[in-house]
Design a protein around this motif. Sequence first.
Motif, PDB file in Angstrom:
ATOM      1  N   CYS A 175      47.589 -13.642 -15.589  1.00 37.65           N
ATOM      2  CA  CYS A 175      47.993 -13.162 -14.261  1.00 37.65           C
ATOM      3  C   CYS A 175      47.794 -11.661 -14.235  1.00 37.65           C
ATOM      4  O   CYS A 175      48.297 -10.959 -15.108  1.00 37.65           O
ATOM      5  N   CYS A 187      48.822  -9.769 -11.755  1.00 33.65           N
ATOM      6  CA  CYS A 187      49.736  -9.158 -10.780  1.00 33.65           C
ATOM      7  C   CYS A 187      51.188  -9.081 -11.213  1.00 33.65           C
ATOM      8  O   CYS A 187      51.815  -8.049 -11.065  1.00 33.65           O
ATOM      9  N   CYS A 196      49.208 -12.228  -5.590  1.00 27.42           N
ATOM     10  CA  CYS A 196      47.971 -12.630  -4.883  1.00 27.42           C
ATOM     11  C   CYS A 196      47.823 -14.148  -4.867  1.00 27.42           C
ATOM     12  O   CYS A 196      47.159 -14.705  -4.012  1.00 27.42           O
ATOM     13  N   CYS A 227      46.264 -16.999  -9.678  1.00 28.36           N
ATOM     14  CA  CYS A 227      46.571 -17.702 -10.937  1.00 28.36           C
ATOM     15  C   CYS A 227      47.541 -18.852 -10.741  1.00 28.36           C
ATOM     16  O   CYS A 227      47.748 -19.650 -11.655  1.00 28.36           O
TER      17      CYS A 227
HETATM   18  S1  FES Z   1      49.654 -13.570  -8.801  1.00 31.50           S
HETATM   19 FE1  FES Z   1      47.763 -12.492  -8.778  1.00 31.50          FE
HETATM   20  S2  FES Z   1      46.790 -13.125 -10.613  1.00 31.50           S
HETATM   21 FE2  FES Z   1      48.756 -13.949 -10.756  1.00 31.50          FE
END
Ligand code: FES
Length: 154
Positions: free
Chosen positions: A133, A135, A98, A101
Amino acid sequence: MKLNINGTEHEIPEVLQDKKLAAYLREDLMLTGTKIGCDIGVCGSCTVLVNNKALRSCKLKLKDVAEKQVITIEGITPKDGTLHPIQQAFVDCGAIQCGFCTPGMVLSAWALLHETPHPSRQQVRNALKGNLCRCTGYQQIIDAVMQAAEVMRD
Ligand code: FES
Ligand code: FES
């Protein structure tokens, strides 16, 4: 009071001196690469460089960084449309999903590599342990910082 942000001096009126640096960057300077996640110093998404140290801008008031050099993610990104080697390594290693972070991660990595050009994986983990993070699972992020270290040494 003066603030230096990405090489530009800003005069800060007294009424703003208690404003949080993270909010000032985003709301007053439109430097929205600095993200605000928790706003209480836990997630690291608001990380900026202050005199080359990675610090959380949600925990700093403008008066805390008076006369210091603040660098945001916009400040390390070349103006010619290319990416900083750390940013490029994040892309190459699939270390971004996403992306929320990522600016904080990149700046924490920058501060590490500034002090430690030959980091071990454990040193990278330690340097990034305050950057959360949701993700990627972290492995690719560590790979990216190791790759960036190699590129920057060259
Ligand atoms: S890439 Fe989504 S929070 Fe780290
Ligand atoms: S927004 Fe500053 S540490 Fe989470």
